[in-house]
Design a protein around this motif. Structure first.
Motif, PDB file in Angstrom:
ATOM      1  N   LEU A  45     115.872  75.404  54.016  1.00 40.72           N
ATOM      2  CA  LEU A  45     115.794  73.756  53.664  1.00 40.72           C
ATOM      3  C   LEU A  45     114.444  73.131  53.327  1.00 40.72           C
ATOM      4  N   GLU A  46     113.283  73.472  53.922  1.00 41.05           N
ATOM      5  CA  GLU A  46     112.027  73.145  53.638  1.00 41.05           C
ATOM      6  C   GLU A  46     111.817  73.400  52.083  1.00 41.05           C
ATOM      7  N   LYS A  47     111.849  74.678  51.925  1.00 41.66           N
ATOM      8  CA  LYS A  47     111.584  75.122  50.577  1.00 41.66           C
ATOM      9  C   LYS A  47     112.308  74.452  49.401  1.00 41.66           C
ATOM     10  N   ALA A  48     113.723  74.398  49.757  1.00 39.84           N
ATOM     11  CA  ALA A  48     114.603  73.736  48.703  1.00 39.84           C
ATOM     12  C   ALA A  48     114.139  72.076  48.623  1.00 39.84           C
ATOM     13  N   THR A  49     113.646  71.334  49.717  1.00 38.80           N
ATOM     14  CA  THR A  49     113.461  70.023  49.644  1.00 38.80           C
ATOM     15  C   THR A  49     112.158  69.416  49.323  1.00 38.80           C
ATOM     16  N   GLY A  50     111.201  70.298  49.876  1.00 37.32           N
ATOM     17  CA  GLY A  50     109.770  69.833  50.119  1.00 37.32           C
ATOM     18  C   GLY A  50     109.607  69.137  51.375  1.00 37.32           C
ATOM     19  N   ILE A  51     110.704  68.835  52.178  1.00 38.99           N
ATOM     20  CA  ILE A  51     110.787  68.468  53.361  1.00 38.99           C
ATOM     21  C   ILE A  51     110.166  68.970  54.726  1.00 38.99           C
ATOM     22  N   ARG A  52     109.049  68.760  55.206  1.00 33.73           N
ATOM     23  CA  ARG A  52     108.673  69.729  56.431  1.00 33.73           C
ATOM     24  C   ARG A  52     108.994  69.097  57.667  1.00 33.73           C
ATOM     25  N   THR A  53     109.217  67.724  57.877  1.00 38.07           N
ATOM     26  CA  THR A  53     109.403  66.920  59.029  1.00 38.07           C
ATOM     27  C   THR A  53     110.310  65.720  58.818  1.00 38.07           C
ATOM     28  N   ARG A  54     111.009  65.341  59.677  1.00 41.88           N
ATOM     29  CA  ARG A  54     111.371  63.834  59.601  1.00 41.88           C
ATOM     30  C   ARG A  54     111.629  63.170  61.071  1.00 41.88           C
ATOM     31  N   HIS A  55     111.881  61.859  61.072  1.00 49.25           N
ATOM     32  CA  HIS A  55     112.098  61.474  62.151  1.00 49.25           C
ATOM     33  C   HIS A  55     113.466  60.969  62.749  1.00 49.25           C
ATOM     34  N   PHE A  56     113.808  60.941  63.874  1.00 46.52           N
ATOM     35  CA  PHE A  56     115.304  60.620  64.160  1.00 46.52           C
ATOM     36  C   PHE A  56     115.299  59.555  65.080  1.00 46.52           C
ATOM     37  N   ALA A  57     116.220  58.542  64.814  1.00 48.29           N
ATOM     38  CA  ALA A  57     116.286  57.684  66.075  1.00 48.29           C
ATOM     39  C   ALA A  57     117.082  58.341  67.276  1.00 48.29           C
ATOM     40  N   ALA A  58     116.504  57.831  68.378  1.00 43.04           N
ATOM     41  CA  ALA A  58     117.204  58.277  69.741  1.00 43.04           C
ATOM     42  C   ALA A  58     118.547  57.618  69.900  1.00 43.04           C
ATOM     43  N   ASP A  59     119.332  58.128  70.717  1.00 41.80           N
ATOM     44  CA  ASP A  59     120.704  57.750  70.972  1.00 41.80           C
ATOM     45  C   ASP A  59     120.777  56.172  71.216  1.00 41.80           C
ATOM     46  N   ASP A  60     119.639  55.801  71.802  1.00 45.05           N
ATOM     47  CA  ASP A  60     119.669  53.955  72.080  1.00 45.05           C
ATOM     48  C   ASP A  60     118.885  53.375  71.346  1.00 45.05           C
ATOM     49  N   GLU A  61     118.712  53.740  70.091  1.00 40.66           N
ATOM     50  CA  GLU A  61     117.877  53.087  68.865  1.00 40.66           C
ATOM     51  C   GLU A  61     118.964  53.194  67.777  1.00 40.66           C
ATOM     52  N   TYR A  62     118.879  51.928  67.195  1.00 40.84           N
ATOM     53  CA  TYR A  62     119.757  51.617  66.206  1.00 40.84           C
ATOM     54  C   TYR A  62     119.039  51.129  64.820  1.00 40.84           C
ATOM     55  N   ALA A  63     119.914  50.746  63.846  1.00 41.80           N
ATOM     56  CA  ALA A  63     119.217  50.362  62.642  1.00 41.80           C
ATOM     57  C   ALA A  63     118.585  49.031  63.177  1.00 41.80           C
ATOM     58  N   SER A  64     119.187  48.056  63.936  1.00 40.90           N
ATOM     59  CA  SER A  64     118.560  46.766  64.198  1.00 40.90           C
ATOM     60  C   SER A  64     117.089  47.069  64.921  1.00 40.90           C
ATOM     61  N   THR A  65     117.185  48.036  65.782  1.00 41.78           N
ATOM     62  CA  THR A  65     116.038  48.476  66.716  1.00 41.78           C
ATOM     63  C   THR A  65     114.851  48.775  65.791  1.00 41.78           C
ATOM     64  N   LEU A  66     115.088  49.553  64.733  1.00 46.39           N
ATOM     65  CA  LEU A  66     114.101  49.991  63.866  1.00 46.39           C
ATOM     66  C   LEU A  66     113.421  48.832  63.154  1.00 46.39           C
TER      67      LEU A  66
END
Length: 337
Positions: A45-66
Motif C-alpha cells: 500500500l505504501e509503495k503503490a501510493t507513496g503514503i507512509r502515514t496518515r491521521h485518523f480521527a478518534a471515535d469521539d471526534e467529528y468533522a466539526s471537531t477538526l
C-alpha cells in the motif's frame, strides 16, 4: 488579474489541525488484509501510493471537531474573537450529519452569531468556500468571513473488504487521512486574491464518490463507503488540467516563475509526480504533504497554506490548484500582503 478599482479581499490568517491518532500504511494494510484473508506484499500500500502515514480521527471526534480546532487557531493567529466573524462557511466534503448544516455545529462550539452555511463540492469545497466568502464580502453581504473544513474521509474507507474484488473497488479510499483547516477572509490594502477560475466536467460525476446518505440511497452501510476509479479520475484531470492552466497564464500573464509556492491537491505521490511531469510545475515550490498525511480531501490546500503562509513575503504569490470529484478543477492566485 483584478481591475485597479476592484476592492482587494485576502486571506489574513490560517489554522490547521490533525487528530492525534497516527497509523502507518502497513498497519492499515494489515487490518484490511486480515478481513479479506489476502496475502499482499509487505508495504504494498505504501509503495503503490507513496503514503507512509496518515491521521485518523478518534471515535469521539467529528468533522466539526477538526474544523473547530483549526478555526480557533486561525482566529488566534489574527487576534480575533469569534464575535468578530459575521460569515461562517463550513466548506468540506465531509459533514457531521445530513441536517442541519455542520456550520451550525461549528458555530455553536465557537460561540459566533454569524450567518452560517455549508459549502460542498468534494475536494474543492474549501477553495470554493474561500471564493464564496470573497464574493459575499465584495457584494456587501459580509465584512469578515471564517471558512473552515473538517475532513474525516477515513470513515468512508472500507476497512473490512470481503475479498479481492471488494478490496479493488475500495482501493482509492485507502489513500485517505483526516484533518481540519481554516482561514480568515477579509478586505486587505494590498495583495489578496487576484484571480479565481473553475473548470467543471459534470458528465464524469459517477467516476468516484460516496453514494449513500442522499435521496438515491438514504440507508444502508453498503452505500456509505467511498467507491471510485482512481485511474479514471486521474485521466479526466489530465484532460482538463493543461488547458485550465494555460488559460490561467493567458488571463493573468503569470508563469510558473511568478509563484513562490504552488499548492495542489494531493491524492498519491505518483499522481503528484505525474502532475509535475504534465504541467511543468516547479517541484521545488510544491508543499509536499501526501507522504505523511495521505489524501485529506479539501483540507489539503488549507494545511499547505498554513505551513507556508508566514514564509511568504509581501508581494509573493501562491497558486492553489484544487481537484475534486464531480468533476471540477479550480485555480486561485493569492498574493501575500
Amino acid at each position: 488579474m483584478l481591475p485597479a478599482a476592484t476592492p482587494r479581499i485576502g486571506i489574513t490568517a490560517v489554522g490547521s489541525h490533525l487528530p492525534a491518532r497516527r497509523i502507518t500504511s502497513q498497519q492499515l494494510q494489515d487490518e484490511i488484509t486480515a478481513h479479506a484473508k489476502l496475502a499482499l506484499p509487505e508495504r504494498m500500500l505504501e509503495k503503490a501510493t507513496g503514503i507512509r502515514t496518515r491521521h485518523f480521527a478518534a471515535d469521539d471526534e467529528y468533522a466539526s471537531t477538526l474544523a473547530t480546532a483549526a478555526a480557533r487557531r486561525a482566529l488566534a493567529a489574527r487576534g480575533l474573537d469569534p464575535g468578530d466573524i459575521d460569515l461562517l462557511l463550513f466548506a468540506s466534503a465531509t459533514r457531521d450529519i445530513c441536517e442541519p448544516a455542520t456550520a451550525h455545529i461549528v458555530q455553536s462550539e465557537l460561540g459566533t452569531r454569524a450567518h452560517a452555511l455549508d459549502v460542498s463540492n468534494a475536494c474543492n469545497s474549501f477553495l470554493n468556500g474561500i471564493d464564496l466568502a470573497r464574493a459575499m464580502i465584495l457584494a456587501g453581504r459580509a465584512r469578515r468571513a471564517l471558512v473552515v473544513t473538517g475532513e474525516t474521509p477515513s470513515r468512508a474507507m472500507r476497512r473490512d473488504p470481503a475479498d479481492a474484488a471488494a478490496l479493488r473497488d475500495a482501493f482509492a479510499g485507502y489513500t485517505f487521512g483526516d484533518a481540519g483547516a481554516a482561514v480568515i477572509v477579509e478586505p486587505v490594502e494590498r495583495g489578496g486574491i487576484l484571480d479565481t477560475a473553475t473548470v467543471t466536467a459534470s458528465e464524469h460525476w459517477q467516476a468516484g464518490g460516496i453514494p449513500g446518505g442522499g435521496s438515491r440511497h438514504p440507508r444502508g452501510d453498503e452505500y456509505s463507503y467511498f467507491r471510485g476509479g482512481g485511474k479514471e479520475l486521474r485521466g479526466i484531470f489530465e484532460q482538463i488540467g493543461p488547458a485550465a492552466l494555460a488559460a490561467l497564464a493567458e488571463r493573468t500573464g503569470l508563469t510558473w516563475d511568478d509563484y513562490a509556492r504552488v499548492l495542489v491537491h494531493q491524492v498519491t505521490a505518483p499522481y503528484l509526480e505525474r502532475f509535475v511531469e504534465l504541467t511543468g510545475a516547479p517541484a521545488d515550490r510544491l508543499v509536499l504533504t501526501v507522504p505523511e498525511l495521505g489524501n485529506v480531501a479539501s483540507a489539503t490546500i488549507g494545511i499547505q497554506l498554513d505551513r507556508v503562509k508566514e514564509q511568504l513575503k509581501p508581494g509573493e504569490k501562491a497558486l492553489m490548484i484544487g481537484l475534486g470529484g464531480g468533476v471540477s478543477l479550480m485555480t486561485m492566485v493569492w498574493e501575500a500582503s
